[in-house]
Scaffold this motif. Structure first.
Motif, short mmCIF file in Angstrom:
data_model
loop_
_atom_site.label_atom_id
_atom_site.label_comp_id
_atom_site.label_asym_id
_atom_site.label_seq_id
_atom_site.Cartn_x
_atom_site.Cartn_y
_atom_site.Cartn_z
N CYS A 141 -8.43 3.83 -0.71
CA CYS A 141 -8.55 5.33 0.07
C CYS A 141 -8.72 6.88 -1.23
N ARG A 142 -9.31 8.09 -0.84
CA ARG A 142 -9.05 9.42 -1.69
C ARG A 142 -9.06 10.26 -1.15
N GLY A 143 -8.35 10.83 -1.72
CA GLY A 143 -8.13 12.39 -1.03
C GLY A 143 -9.86 13.35 -1.49
N ARG A 144 -10.43 13.61 -0.57
CA ARG A 144 -11.38 14.50 -0.71
C ARG A 144 -11.72 16.07 -0.69
N PRO A 145 -10.47 16.93 -1.12
CA PRO A 145 -10.12 18.57 -1.41
C PRO A 145 -11.35 19.03 -1.02
N PRO A 198 -8.67 6.29 -13.76
CA PRO A 198 -7.87 7.55 -12.79
C PRO A 198 -7.10 7.30 -10.75
N VAL A 199 -5.95 7.34 -11.19
CA VAL A 199 -5.11 7.75 -9.54
C VAL A 199 -5.23 8.96 -9.63
N ARG A 200 -5.14 9.44 -8.25
CA ARG A 200 -5.30 10.94 -8.30
C ARG A 200 -3.94 10.95 -7.13
N ALA A 201 -3.79 12.44 -6.80
CA ALA A 201 -2.72 12.60 -5.56
C ALA A 201 -3.40 12.19 -4.45
N GLY A 202 -3.21 12.54 -3.16
CA GLY A 202 -3.94 11.65 -1.71
C GLY A 202 -4.40 10.23 -2.39
N ASP A 203 -4.59 9.91 -3.25
CA ASP A 203 -5.14 7.97 -3.09
C ASP A 203 -3.94 7.30 -2.13
N ARG A 261 1.14 -1.43 -0.52
CA ARG A 261 -0.43 -0.18 -0.13
C ARG A 261 0.70 1.38 -0.06
N ARG A 262 0.41 1.86 -0.74
CA ARG A 262 1.01 3.42 -1.17
C ARG A 262 0.36 4.67 -0.88
N TYR A 263 0.26 5.29 0.07
CA TYR A 263 -0.15 6.68 -0.19
C TYR A 263 0.63 7.67 -1.35
N ILE A 264 0.08 8.06 -2.45
CA ILE A 264 -0.11 8.79 -3.38
C ILE A 264 0.99 10.48 -3.31
N ALA A 284 -10.46 13.21 3.40
CA ALA A 284 -9.94 11.28 2.96
C ALA A 284 -11.26 11.22 3.17
N GLU A 285 -10.85 9.89 2.42
CA GLU A 285 -11.70 8.70 3.15
C GLU A 285 -11.35 7.07 2.47
#
Length: 143
Positions: free
Chosen positions: A109-113, A78-83, A25-28, A120-121
């Motif tokens: 997990c996904r960032g929720r700016p 898609p993969v986004r920063a914060g995922d 697992r890795r935080y982007i 995030a959630e």
């Protein structure tokens, strides 16, 4: 090819390395966003697959091995920063020196700016972002 195919060993003689599963697992981080909308390029996921393949080779053969090829690479979401991305590698085939691995990258997990700068959630269901099949080569066993 299944274990019952011509020339394959019977299931009872199957190589115990088959089915070995490695999970990373890795935080982007936002520093890896490459495109508008904080999107991360597909090559980033291939690098994560390579990291999981390295661990799989260490576990199966005591060597990091070398990546020989990818086949059937599919970018599905898609993969986004914060995922947070979970990368799974499963040893699907064991040859004399080659190993075929099946890969899947899932956003867990996904960032929720939109809810706040650091919001995030955890996703109720992971989103499959990419799949691939890869072949690695390890040194011949001594002797």
């Amino acid at each position: 090819m299944t274990d019952t195919a011509a020339g394959a060993p019977p299931p009872s003689a199957a190589d115990p390395r088959r089915g070995l599963t490695v999970v990373h697992r890795r935080y982007i981080p936002y520093s890896h966003a490459h495109y508008a909308g904080d999107l991360v390029d597909g090559a980033y996921l291939l690098a994560l697959f390579g990291d999981a393949a390295t661990e799989a080779c260490i576990r199966t053969d005591g060597d990091e091995g070398l990546f020989a090829s990818y086949s059937d690479v599919q970018f599905r979401a898609p993969v986004r920063a914060g995922d947070v991305v979970e990368t799974v590698a499963v040893v699907a085939r064991v040859g004399t020196r080659s190993r075929t691995l099946e890969f899947e990258a899932r956003v867990v997990c996904r960032g929720r700016p939109d809810k706040g700068a650091s919001s995030a959630e955890v996703l109720a269901e992971p989103v499959v972002a990419a799949t691939a099949t890869g072949t690695v080569v390890v040194p011949a066993p001594p002797g």
